[in-house]
Structures are given as structure tokens and as C-alpha cells.
Design an enzyme around this catalytic site. Structure first.
Site, PDB file in Angstrom:
ATOM      1  N   THR A 156       0.839  -1.206   0.000  1.00 57.89           N
ATOM      2  CA  THR A 156       0.000   0.000   0.000  1.00 57.89           C
ATOM      3  C   THR A 156       0.872   1.254   0.000  1.00 57.89           C
ATOM      4  O   THR A 156       2.005   1.211   0.469  1.00 57.89           O
ATOM      5  CB  THR A 156      -0.854  -0.038   1.282  1.00 57.89           C
ATOM      6  OG1 THR A 156      -1.747  -1.111   1.172  1.00 57.89           O
ATOM      7  CG2 THR A 156      -1.592   1.254   1.544  1.00 57.89           C
ATOM      8  N   ARG A 184     -14.128  -7.321  -0.695  1.00 55.30           N
ATOM      9  CA  ARG A 184     -13.445  -7.021   0.580  1.00 55.30           C
ATOM     10  C   ARG A 184     -12.956  -5.568   0.583  1.00 55.30           C
ATOM     11  O   ARG A 184     -12.371  -5.090  -0.375  1.00 55.30           O
ATOM     12  CB  ARG A 184     -12.268  -7.977   0.747  1.00 55.30           C
ATOM     13  CG  ARG A 184     -11.443  -7.772   2.023  1.00 55.30           C
ATOM     14  CD  ARG A 184     -10.213  -6.910   1.779  1.00 55.30           C
ATOM     15  NE  ARG A 184      -9.361  -6.836   2.961  1.00 55.30           N
ATOM     16  CZ  ARG A 184      -8.329  -6.017   3.072  1.00 55.30           C
ATOM     17  NH1 ARG A 184      -8.010  -5.204   2.094  1.00 55.30           N
ATOM     18  NH2 ARG A 184      -7.600  -6.007   4.156  1.00 55.30           N
ATOM     19  N   ASP A 187      -8.672  -1.339   5.479  1.00 56.52           N
ATOM     20  CA  ASP A 187      -8.647  -0.180   6.376  1.00 56.52           C
ATOM     21  C   ASP A 187      -8.442   1.147   5.645  1.00 56.52           C
ATOM     22  O   ASP A 187      -8.868   2.204   6.124  1.00 56.52           O
ATOM     23  CB  ASP A 187      -7.501  -0.342   7.386  1.00 56.52           C
ATOM     24  CG  ASP A 187      -6.156  -0.503   6.658  1.00 56.52           C
ATOM     25  OD1 ASP A 187      -6.013  -1.494   5.914  1.00 56.52           O
ATOM     26  OD2 ASP A 187      -5.279   0.357   6.814  1.00 56.52           O
TER      27      ASP A 187
HETATM   28  N1  ASP Z   1      -3.788  -2.172   4.683  1.00 54.57           N
HETATM   29  C1  ASP Z   1      -4.016  -2.661   3.338  1.00 54.57           C
HETATM   30  C2  ASP Z   1      -5.296  -3.470   3.327  1.00 54.57           C
HETATM   31  O1  ASP Z   1      -5.483  -4.267   4.224  1.00 54.57           O
HETATM   32  C3  ASP Z   1      -2.913  -3.484   2.807  1.00 54.57           C
HETATM   33  C4  ASP Z   1      -1.537  -2.907   2.961  1.00 54.57           C
HETATM   34  O2  ASP Z   1      -1.298  -2.021   3.741  1.00 54.57           O
HETATM   35  O3  ASP Z   1      -0.638  -3.375   2.252  1.00 54.57           O
HETATM   36  O4  ASP Z   1      -6.049  -3.339   2.409  1.00 54.57           O
END
Ligand code: ASP
Length: 285
Positions: A156, A184, A187
Site C-alpha cells: 500500500t 473485501r 482499512d
Molecule cells: N492495509 C491494506 C489493506 O489491508 C494493505 C496494505 O497495507 O498493504 O487493504
């Protein structure tokens, strides 16, 4: 009126990705932070700087956001993003969009439109068409090399900036978790969880979204900070809380209202770059 020295921090995701891509990802973070910094230096808003820095990261296939996003269980891209202005608490977010090259730009459109905070799926695509944001074939966002490299990894992207007028903004953008179920939502687009800013500071989180949501990590972090700790200690405390309460791993970046920066991670890596002045560039993993 200039009252603050601008500062910007970006992250390229908490995870355990292959070592050989690290220097390129650090470079990608630096490029994005510098793009944001140039905007801040011209006296423009933190919101503008955050959007442009995140667009740069979304366009870089080494990161799990925009082009190069990870795939769900059906081999499809579904992306989430949010952007928030700490001074006004105005925010925009999109979830599970599949045909948008720069979800952070669409999130900014939601913020500017002002009717809603979070739009998902086909409704978000309809809003994109009405707002003049182009749609692309979803396959154009899938990068085979990047997909293979990033399988089961996090990546991310996020950015927090403080502008010359003292405004703070934050943005987070993600392809989510590899192999996730369709629909899905993580966060990142949920205010207070992966993304939050107010007049005390801004926070962008990364890591296991299901865990981050449960501890409302971004807002909890700002609450810790308001209770008096330095952003660096606050970041460590928040990451420790995530692990203690959920067993989840992750990381985050912060800037407080005075321009102090903090970051922490419980994963083996989270590339970051801070720019706080001409030539004042700091990177870390
Ligand atoms: N937090 C992100 C999610 O769960 C994934 C990530 O931070 O790589 O969608």
C-alpha cells in the site's frame, strides 16, 4: 500567509517484499515525496501535495496501488483509497474500484463533491463517469511481473503533508491484500482506521487491514499523540498496540501540527521518504 515550514512523508507499504526491489521502491518513494514537496514549496495546499504524491506512487508498478495492484481470489484488481483534509475534516474515499487508474484522484473528487464520504464499486464508477474521471480496462492495471513479485506481499502507499499555512492532509491508496475475496474492503478507505487527519496531525497506516480496522489505528494514534508523546514514540506505541490486541502486523506514518514526523513498523520493511527542506531528504526502510 507562510507560518510553517512544509514537510511531507510518504510510505510504500509495510511488508516482507523481496530485498532486490528495495532500492527501486525507496527511489519511488523519494520521487513521490519530492513531487509533493515542490507543490508545498509553491505555497499550495497539503491536500494537493498528497494527491500528486500518491498519484506518482499509484503509477509506479512496484507498489500495490493503482497500476501494479495486487489481485483478488478471482485474479481481479479491486482498489481502495481515501484522502482527508485535517483542517476542515473534509474527506473522500472509494472502495473496490477496478477501472480507475488513480483511485486517489477519484477519492479527491468525492471530497470536492461533498455529498458523501465513501463510494464503492459500481456506484463509484458511475460517479467517476459523471465527474469526468476516465475508466480503463481493468487488465491495463495488472502488471504481470509486479503481480508475481508482489504475491502475498503488502505494498500500500500513503502520504501525509503539512503546508505553509499549517494545513495537514493525508492520503492512502491500495490494491488491498493478495487473494482477498471480491468485495473485501480494507482499512485504507475507512476514516480513522487506515487514514485520518485533524488539526493535531495526520496518519496513514499500512499492513493487515482487518487488524488495523479493529483498533481504529489512525485515530487511536492521533489520540495517543494528543496525550503528549512525540510522533516517533506515538508511532511505535500504535504499532505495538496493533500487535498486542490483534496479533496483526503493520506500520504507519505521522506528521503533527508542528511538522514533527514519526513512523514505525512491525514488519521487516516499510520504505519511507521525508522531505523537509531543499535537499533535506531522508529515506529509511
Ligand atoms: N492495509 C491494506 C489493506 O489491508 C494493505 C496494505 O497495507 O498493504 O487493504
Amino acid at each position: 500567509m507562510r507560518t510553517h515550514h512544509p514537510v511531507i512523508i510518504v510510505h510504500g507499504g509495510a511488508g516482507h517484499p523481496p530485498e532486490e526491489t528495495l532500492s527501486k521502491r525507496l527511489k519511488g518513494c523519494e520521487q513521490a515525496a519530492l513531487i509533493g514537496w515542490e507543490i508545498l514549496q509553491k505555497g499550495k495546499s497539503a491536500l494537493e501535495a498528497v494527491e500528486m504524491a500518491v498519484i506518482e506512487l499509484e503509477d509506479n508498478p512496484l507498489f500495490n496501488a493503482g497500476t501494479g495492484s495486487t489481485l483478488n481470489v478471482h485474479g481481479q484488481v479491486e482498489m481502495d483509497a481515501a484522502i482527508m483534509d485535517g483542517r476542515t475534516l473534509k474527506a473522500g474515499a472509494v472502495a473496490t474500484v477496478s477501472r480507475i487508474r488513480n483511485p486517489i484522484h477519484l477519492a479527491r473528487k468525492v471530497l470536492e463533491d461533498g455529498r458523501h464520504v465513501l463510494l464503492g464499486g459500481e456506484g463509484a464508477h458511475r460517479f467517476a463517469r459523471q465527474s469526468g474521471v476516465p475508466e480503463y480496462p481493468p487488465e491495463s492495471l495488472i502488471v504481470e511481473d509486479a503481480r508475481r513479485r508482489w504475491e502475498k506481499q503488502h505494498g500500500t502507499v500513503g502520504c501525509v503533508a503539512l503546508d505553509q499555512a499549517g494545513g495537514i492532509a493525508v492520503g492512502t491508496s491500495t490494491g488491498g491484500l493478495f487473494d482477498k475475496l471480491p468485495g473485501r474492503i480494507g482499512d485504507s478507505p475507512l476514516l480513522g482506521c487506515g487514514t485520518y487527519a485533524d488539526d493535531s496531525g495526520g496518519v496513514s497506516c499500512t499492513g493487515n487491514g482487518e487488524a488495523i480496522i479493529r483498533v481504529v489505528m489512525a485515530k487511536t494514534t492521533l489520540d495517543f499523540m494528543r496525550a503528549g508523546s512525540h510522533p516517533m514514540d506515538t508511532a511505535k506505541k500504535a504499532v505495538a498496540l496493533l500487535e498486542e490486541k490483534t496479533g496483526g502486523k503493520g506500520g504507519l506514518i505521522i506528521i503533527d501540527k508542528n511538522g514533527k514526523v514519526g513512523y514505525a513498523r512491525s514488519t521487516s520493511e516499510m520504505p519511507i521518504c521525508v522531505v523537509s527542506g531543499p535537499g533535506k531528504i531522508f529515506t529509511d526502510r
